[in-house]
Motif scaffolding. Structure first.
Motif, short mmCIF file in Angstrom:
data_model
loop_
_atom_site.label_atom_id
_atom_site.label_comp_id
_atom_site.label_asym_id
_atom_site.label_seq_id
_atom_site.Cartn_x
_atom_site.Cartn_y
_atom_site.Cartn_z
N HIS A 213 2.73 -8.64 4.34
CA HIS A 213 3.95 -8.94 3.73
C HIS A 213 4.02 -8.35 2.73
CE1 HIS A 213 4.14 -11.48 7.81
NE2 HIS A 213 5.03 -10.60 8.45
N ALA A 214 5.31 -8.00 2.29
CA ALA A 214 5.66 -7.62 0.43
C ALA A 214 6.80 -7.32 0.83
CB ALA A 214 4.74 -5.90 0.63
N TRP A 215 8.03 -7.71 -0.22
CA TRP A 215 9.27 -7.15 -0.65
C TRP A 215 9.11 -7.08 -1.55
CZ3 TRP A 215 6.83 -11.24 2.35
CH2 TRP A 215 7.63 -12.31 3.01
N TYR A 216 10.54 -5.87 -1.86
CA TYR A 216 10.86 -4.65 -2.82
C TYR A 216 11.34 -5.96 -3.52
CZ TYR A 216 10.54 -0.52 -0.28
OH TYR A 216 10.19 0.25 0.88
N PRO A 217 11.52 -5.49 -4.99
CA PRO A 217 12.29 -6.15 -6.25
C PRO A 217 13.32 -6.47 -5.95
CG PRO A 217 10.77 -3.90 -6.62
CD PRO A 217 10.98 -4.18 -5.49
N PRO A 218 14.05 -7.36 -6.19
CA PRO A 218 13.37 -7.85 -7.67
C PRO A 218 12.63 -9.56 -6.50
CG PRO A 218 15.88 -8.98 -6.77
CD PRO A 218 15.20 -7.20 -5.76
N ASP A 219 12.53 -9.38 -5.25
CA ASP A 219 11.40 -10.70 -4.63
C ASP A 219 9.77 -10.63 -5.10
OD1 ASP A 219 10.84 -11.92 -2.39
OD2 ASP A 219 12.47 -12.83 -1.04
N GLY A 220 9.52 -9.83 -4.60
CA GLY A 220 8.13 -9.49 -4.55
C GLY A 220 7.34 -10.23 -3.73
N ARG A 221 7.53 -11.06 -2.74
CA ARG A 221 6.21 -11.86 -2.65
C ARG A 221 5.63 -11.06 -1.87
NH1 ARG A 221 9.74 -14.91 1.57
NH2 ARG A 221 10.82 -13.74 1.21
N LEU A 222 4.30 -11.15 -1.95
CA LEU A 222 3.00 -10.54 -0.43
C LEU A 222 2.66 -11.46 -0.06
CD1 LEU A 222 1.32 -7.64 -0.70
CD2 LEU A 222 0.17 -8.91 -2.50
N HIS A 223 2.11 -11.57 1.08
CA HIS A 223 1.72 -12.62 2.34
C HIS A 223 0.53 -11.91 2.67
CE1 HIS A 223 5.42 -14.72 2.66
NE2 HIS A 223 5.03 -14.88 1.26
N PHE A 224 -0.75 -12.63 2.77
CA PHE A 224 -1.28 -12.38 3.57
C PHE A 224 -1.45 -12.76 4.94
CE2 PHE A 224 -2.51 -10.48 -0.37
CZ PHE A 224 -2.89 -8.77 -0.26
N ASP A 225 -2.76 -11.82 5.80
CA ASP A 225 -2.47 -12.68 7.06
C ASP A 225 -3.85 -13.37 6.75
OD1 ASP A 225 -2.89 -13.82 9.68
OD2 ASP A 225 -2.74 -11.83 11.12
N ASP A 226 -3.82 -14.94 7.34
CA ASP A 226 -5.26 -15.36 6.95
C ASP A 226 -6.03 -15.97 7.71
OD1 ASP A 226 -4.11 -17.21 8.70
OD2 ASP A 226 -4.77 -19.02 6.70
N ALA A 227 -5.57 -15.39 9.20
CA ALA A 227 -6.82 -14.64 9.92
C ALA A 227 -7.34 -13.66 10.34
CB ALA A 227 -5.62 -15.15 11.50
N GLU A 228 -7.16 -12.77 9.23
CA GLU A 228 -7.75 -11.16 9.40
C GLU A 228 -9.54 -11.42 8.91
OE1 GLU A 228 -7.76 -7.43 10.43
OE2 GLU A 228 -5.79 -9.01 10.66
N ALA A 229 -10.04 -10.46 9.31
CA ALA A 229 -11.49 -10.39 8.65
C ALA A 229 -10.95 -9.66 7.69
CB ALA A 229 -12.06 -9.95 9.82
N TRP A 230 -10.65 -10.21 6.52
CA TRP A 230 -10.52 -9.04 4.88
C TRP A 230 -11.93 -9.19 4.59
CZ3 TRP A 230 -6.48 -7.84 4.24
CH2 TRP A 230 -5.59 -7.89 4.64
N ASP A 231 -12.36 -7.73 4.10
CA ASP A 231 -13.84 -6.96 3.64
C ASP A 231 -12.66 -6.71 2.30
OD1 ASP A 231 -16.15 -6.50 3.44
OD2 ASP A 231 -16.04 -6.26 5.37
N VAL A 232 -14.42 -6.15 1.99
CA VAL A 232 -14.00 -4.74 1.06
C VAL A 232 -15.80 -3.51 1.20
CG1 VAL A 232 -14.17 -4.24 -1.55
CG2 VAL A 232 -13.21 -6.87 -1.00
N GLY A 233 -14.70 -2.40 1.92
CA GLY A 233 -15.52 -1.51 2.50
C GLY A 233 -16.51 -1.65 3.44
N GLY A 234 -16.65 -3.18 4.41
CA GLY A 234 -17.09 -3.15 5.21
C GLY A 234 -16.34 -2.70 6.78
N ASN A 235 -15.98 -3.99 7.81
CA ASN A 235 -16.20 -4.22 8.93
C ASN A 235 -14.83 -4.63 9.40
OD1 ASN A 235 -18.25 -2.29 10.00
ND2 ASN A 235 -19.44 -3.95 10.90
N GLY A 236 -14.42 -5.08 8.06
CA GLY A 236 -13.09 -6.52 8.11
C GLY A 236 -12.30 -5.14 7.99
N ALA A 237 -10.34 -5.92 7.47
CA ALA A 237 -10.07 -5.28 6.85
C ALA A 237 -9.96 -4.84 5.54
CB ALA A 237 -7.89 -5.86 6.88
N ASN A 238 -9.54 -3.21 5.51
CA ASN A 238 -10.57 -3.26 3.41
C ASN A 238 -9.22 -3.48 2.66
OD1 ASN A 238 -11.69 -2.07 1.18
ND2 ASN A 238 -11.78 -0.18 2.85
#
Length: 151
Positions: free
Chosen positions: A64-89
Motif C-alpha cells: 500500500h502506498a499513499w500519495y503526498p502529503p500522507d506518504g505511507r508505505l506498507h508491505f505485506d509481511d506474509a509475502e515471500a519477498w525476494d530480489v530476483g528469485g521466485n518471490g515478489a521482487n
C-alpha cells in the motif's frame, strides 16, 4: 452513450483499454487483451481520489502506498519477498510504490517504472525510463547541473 447497447459499450471500453495500453486495437477480447487483463497489477487507482485504500492485503495486493502529503508505505509481511528469485521482487515493486509516495501516477508506457501492470516482471531491473524521468521532472523540475568550485 446511454442508448448504446451493452455490446457496443463493451467494444468501446475494450478499444479505450487497448489504446491506453498500447495493444492492437480490435475492440475484441482477444488473447493479448486477456493476457494483460490477467497480469498482476498495482492496486493504486489510476486517478488519485480523496478516498482511502483498504488496508487488507488480499486479491494480489502486496503493498500500500499513499500519495503526498500522507506518504505511507506498507508491505505485506506474509509475502515471500525476494530480489530476483521466485518471490515478489522487492526492488521494482518498492520503486513503483515510492513513485506513488512522491506523487507520480501510473504511466501507460510498458516497461516504465510507473506502468501499473506488474512492475516486477515488466521492469525487473527497476530502471527509470524516459517516461518516468519526464514524470519526475514535471513534478520536481528539470535536473539542475551542479558545479564544483575549486578553492
Amino acid at each position: 452513450m446511454l442508448n448504446d447497447s451493452p455490446d457496443r459499450q463493451t467494444k468501446q471500453m475494450l478499444i479505450t483499454f487497448q489504446e491506453y495500453n498500447h495493444l492492437p486495437v480490435t475492440g475484441e477480447l482477444d488473447n493479448k487483451t486477456v493476457k494483460l487483463m490477467n497480469t498482476p497489477r498495482c492496486g493504486m487507482q489510476d486517478k488519485p481520489t480523496p478516498h482511502g485504500m483498504p488496508l487488507a492485503f488480499s486479491g494480489g495486493i502486496i503493498t500500500h502506498a499513499w500519495y503526498p502529503p500522507d506518504g505511507r508505505l506498507h508491505f505485506d509481511d506474509a509475502e515471500a519477498w525476494d530480489v530476483g528469485g521466485n518471490g515478489a521482487n522487492l526492488f521494482p515493486i518498492c520503486a513503483h510504490a515510492i513513485g506513488h509516495i512522491l506523487g507520480l501516477g501510473h504511466s501507460n508506457v510498458p516497461g516504465s517504472m510507473m506502468y501499473p501492470w506488474d512492475p516486477a516482471t515488466g521492469n525487473p531491473a527497476a530502471t527509470l525510463s524516459p517516461d518516468d524521468l519526464a514524470g519526475i521532472q514535471s513534478s520536481f523540475g528539470p535536473e539542475v547541473p551542479t558545479t564544483t568550485q575549486l578553492l
